[in-house]
Design a protein around this motif. Sequence first.
Motif, PDB file in Angstrom:
ATOM      1  N   GLY A 149      47.197  12.411  29.650  1.00  0.00           N
ATOM      2  CA  GLY A 149      46.168  13.396  29.306  1.00  0.00           C
ATOM      3  C   GLY A 149      45.571  14.033  30.536  1.00  0.00           C
ATOM      4  N   LEU A 150      45.327  13.231  31.580  1.00  0.00           N
ATOM      5  CA  LEU A 150      44.831  13.781  32.848  1.00  0.00           C
ATOM      6  C   LEU A 150      45.854  14.722  33.483  1.00  0.00           C
ATOM      7  N   GLY A 151      47.144  14.403  33.324  1.00  0.00           N
ATOM      8  CA  GLY A 151      48.191  15.290  33.827  1.00  0.00           C
ATOM      9  C   GLY A 151      48.145  16.648  33.150  1.00  0.00           C
ATOM     10  N   ILE A 152      47.922  16.672  31.827  1.00  0.00           N
ATOM     11  CA  ILE A 152      47.787  17.934  31.092  1.00  0.00           C
ATOM     12  C   ILE A 152      46.575  18.706  31.595  1.00  0.00           C
ATOM     13  N   VAL A 153      45.474  17.988  31.851  1.00  0.00           N
ATOM     14  CA  VAL A 153      44.260  18.626  32.374  1.00  0.00           C
ATOM     15  C   VAL A 153      44.528  19.261  33.740  1.00  0.00           C
ATOM     16  N   VAL A 154      45.265  18.550  34.599  1.00  0.00           N
ATOM     17  CA  VAL A 154      45.570  19.070  35.936  1.00  0.00           C
ATOM     18  C   VAL A 154      46.392  20.356  35.835  1.00  0.00           C
ATOM     19  N   LEU A 155      47.426  20.357  34.980  1.00  0.00           N
ATOM     20  CA  LEU A 155      48.216  21.581  34.796  1.00  0.00           C
ATOM     21  C   LEU A 155      47.346  22.714  34.271  1.00  0.00           C
ATOM     22  N   ALA A 156      46.449  22.389  33.333  1.00  0.00           N
ATOM     23  CA  ALA A 156      45.556  23.416  32.784  1.00  0.00           C
ATOM     24  C   ALA A 156      44.665  23.994  33.875  1.00  0.00           C
ATOM     25  N   ILE A 157      44.129  23.126  34.745  1.00  0.00           N
ATOM     26  CA  ILE A 157      43.258  23.597  35.838  1.00  0.00           C
ATOM     27  C   ILE A 157      44.033  24.515  36.776  1.00  0.00           C
ATOM     28  N   ILE A 158      45.267  24.121  37.138  1.00  0.00           N
ATOM     29  CA  ILE A 158      46.075  24.927  38.062  1.00  0.00           C
ATOM     30  C   ILE A 158      46.301  26.328  37.500  1.00  0.00           C
ATOM     31  N   PHE A 159      46.764  26.400  36.258  1.00  0.00           N
ATOM     32  CA  PHE A 159      47.097  27.709  35.704  1.00  0.00           C
ATOM     33  C   PHE A 159      45.853  28.513  35.341  1.00  0.00           C
ATOM     34  N   ASP A 160      44.794  27.827  34.938  1.00  0.00           N
ATOM     35  CA  ASP A 160      43.551  28.534  34.649  1.00  0.00           C
ATOM     36  C   ASP A 160      43.001  29.182  35.905  1.00  0.00           C
ATOM     37  N   ARG A 161      42.943  28.430  37.002  1.00  0.00           N
ATOM     38  CA  ARG A 161      42.384  28.961  38.243  1.00  0.00           C
ATOM     39  C   ARG A 161      43.243  30.094  38.816  1.00  0.00           C
ATOM     40  N   ILE A 162      44.563  29.925  38.775  1.00  0.00           N
ATOM     41  CA  ILE A 162      45.434  30.959  39.345  1.00  0.00           C
ATOM     42  C   ILE A 162      45.327  32.259  38.547  1.00  0.00           C
ATOM     43  N   THR A 163      45.388  32.173  37.218  1.00  0.00           N
ATOM     44  CA  THR A 163      45.288  33.397  36.413  1.00  0.00           C
ATOM     45  C   THR A 163      43.904  34.022  36.524  1.00  0.00           C
ATOM     46  N   GLN A 164      42.875  33.195  36.671  1.00  0.00           N
ATOM     47  CA  GLN A 164      41.536  33.745  36.886  1.00  0.00           C
ATOM     48  C   GLN A 164      41.468  34.515  38.201  1.00  0.00           C
ATOM     49  N   LYS A 165      42.070  33.976  39.239  1.00  0.00           N
ATOM     50  CA  LYS A 165      42.065  34.672  40.531  1.00  0.00           C
ATOM     51  C   LYS A 165      42.797  36.013  40.445  1.00  0.00           C
ATOM     52  N   PHE A 166      43.914  36.036  39.718  1.00  0.00           N
ATOM     53  CA  PHE A 166      44.610  37.305  39.515  1.00  0.00           C
ATOM     54  C   PHE A 166      43.697  38.305  38.812  1.00  0.00           C
ATOM     55  N   GLY A 167      43.003  37.850  37.755  1.00  0.00           N
ATOM     56  CA  GLY A 167      42.093  38.723  37.022  1.00  0.00           C
ATOM     57  C   GLY A 167      40.952  39.228  37.888  1.00  0.00           C
ATOM     58  N   GLN A 168      40.393  38.356  38.733  1.00  0.00           N
ATOM     59  CA  GLN A 168      39.298  38.759  39.614  1.00  0.00           C
ATOM     60  C   GLN A 168      39.755  39.808  40.630  1.00  0.00           C
ATOM     61  N   ARG A 169      40.970  39.647  41.150  1.00  0.00           N
ATOM     62  CA  ARG A 169      41.485  40.642  42.109  1.00  0.00           C
ATOM     63  C   ARG A 169      41.689  41.992  41.447  1.00  0.00           C
ATOM     64  N   GLN A 170      42.141  41.983  40.187  1.00  0.00           N
ATOM     65  CA  GLN A 170      42.313  43.252  39.480  1.00  0.00           C
ATOM     66  C   GLN A 170      40.964  43.921  39.226  1.00  0.00           C
ATOM     67  N   GLN A 171      39.944  43.123  38.896  1.00  0.00           N
ATOM     68  CA  GLN A 171      38.611  43.682  38.706  1.00  0.00           C
ATOM     69  C   GLN A 171      38.074  44.303  39.990  1.00  0.00           C
ATOM     70  N   MET A 172      38.292  43.616  41.130  1.00  0.00           N
ATOM     71  CA  MET A 172      37.842  44.153  42.415  1.00  0.00           C
ATOM     72  C   MET A 172      38.550  45.458  42.758  1.00  0.00           C
ATOM     73  N   ARG A 173      39.838  45.534  42.436  1.00  0.00           N
ATOM     74  CA  ARG A 173      40.585  46.764  42.680  1.00  0.00           C
ATOM     75  C   ARG A 173      40.067  47.904  41.798  1.00  0.00           C
ATOM     76  N   GLY A 174      39.753  47.544  40.527  1.00  0.00           N
ATOM     77  CA  GLY A 174      39.248  48.552  39.603  1.00  0.00           C
ATOM     78  C   GLY A 174      37.870  49.047  40.009  1.00  0.00           C
ATOM     79  N   ALA A 175      37.056  48.144  40.591  1.00  0.00           N
ATOM     80  CA  ALA A 175      35.726  48.537  41.039  1.00  0.00           C
ATOM     81  C   ALA A 175      35.815  49.428  42.277  1.00  0.00           C
TER      82      ALA A 175
END
Length: 284
Positions: free
Chosen positions: A258-284
Motif C-alpha cells: 500500500g505504501l508502494g502505491i502511495v509512493v507511485l501516486a506521489i511521484i506522478f501527482d507531483r510531476i503532473t502538477q509541475k507540468f500544469g504549473q509551468r503551463q499556467q506560468m507560460r499562459g500568464a
Amino acid sequence: MFPELISARDLQRPIDAFVNGLVMEYSDVLRALTQPLLDLLIWADNLLRQSPWWAIILVVMGVAWVASRKLRFSVAMGALLGALGAIGLWEASMQTLSLMLVAVAFSVLLGIPVGIAMASFRWVRSAMLPVLDVMQTMPSFVYLIPVVMLFNLGKLAALFATVIYAVPPVIRLTDLGIRLVDPEVLEASRAFGASRTRQLFGVQLPLALPNIMAGINQTTMMALAMVVIASMIGVRGLGYEVLQGINRLQVGRGLLAGLGIVVLAIIFDRITQKFGQRQQMRGA
C-alpha cells in the motif's frame, strides 16, 4: 413492503442474454482485434522489468527535471522511486507502472478529442455528460463482469476497466478548459483571419493546457486507484501484493505494498502538477 411493479429478475434476464450473446458471437473477434493491445502491454511490462533500475530512475528524474527545472525536485522523485526497490517492491512496482502508463496514455488519447468535441458541439456535450456521470459513479466491479467475459482474466481486461474508470476527468477538464477561454481572445483571433481549426490549435488548446494537465493528473490518480481491483482479475503488481496480504492476513505485506502505491501516486501527482504549473506560468 413496497409493491413490486416489475420483477428484478425480469429486468436482469434481457441484460444477461444481451451480454451472453455478445460473448458468444463476438468474443473471438474482439480478442483478435485487441491482440496488438495485449502485445503492447506485455512489451511495456517486459521493458520496465528488464531495464536496469538505475536507467528507469534516471528517466523519471529527467521527466521531473523537464516538468520543474529544479534539481532538488528531480532528485527527490528519483529517491522516492529508488525507495521502492530498497524495500523489495521494484518488480511489483514496474508491473503496476507498465499497466498504469498504457492505461493513462489510452485515456489521454481518447479523452482529449472527446473533450474537444464536447466543447465544440452542444449536442455531443449533452449526450456525453450522462455517460460520464455513469462511468464515474458506477462501481468498477459492475463493468468488470462483461469486460472479463469478453477478454478473459488478465492484463487486457484490466486495461479496459482502468480506462473506463479513469478517462472521465481528462474529458471533463478538456471540455471545461476550452470553454473557459476568453471570448474576446477568440474574437481577436477571428479578426486576424484565423480559421476554426487554427483557433482550436493555436489559441484554445494552448490556453486550456493547465486544465488539461489537471485532468491528466486526476486520470493518473484514478488509474492508480484501480491497481488493487486489477489484481483480482489476475494482474500482478503492487495490487496483487495487497490482495495477498488480505488473503493471508499478512498485515506487513499489505501495508508495504500500500505504501508502494502511495509512493507511485506521489511521484506522478507531483510531476503532473509541475507540468500544469509551468503551463499556467507560460499562459500568464
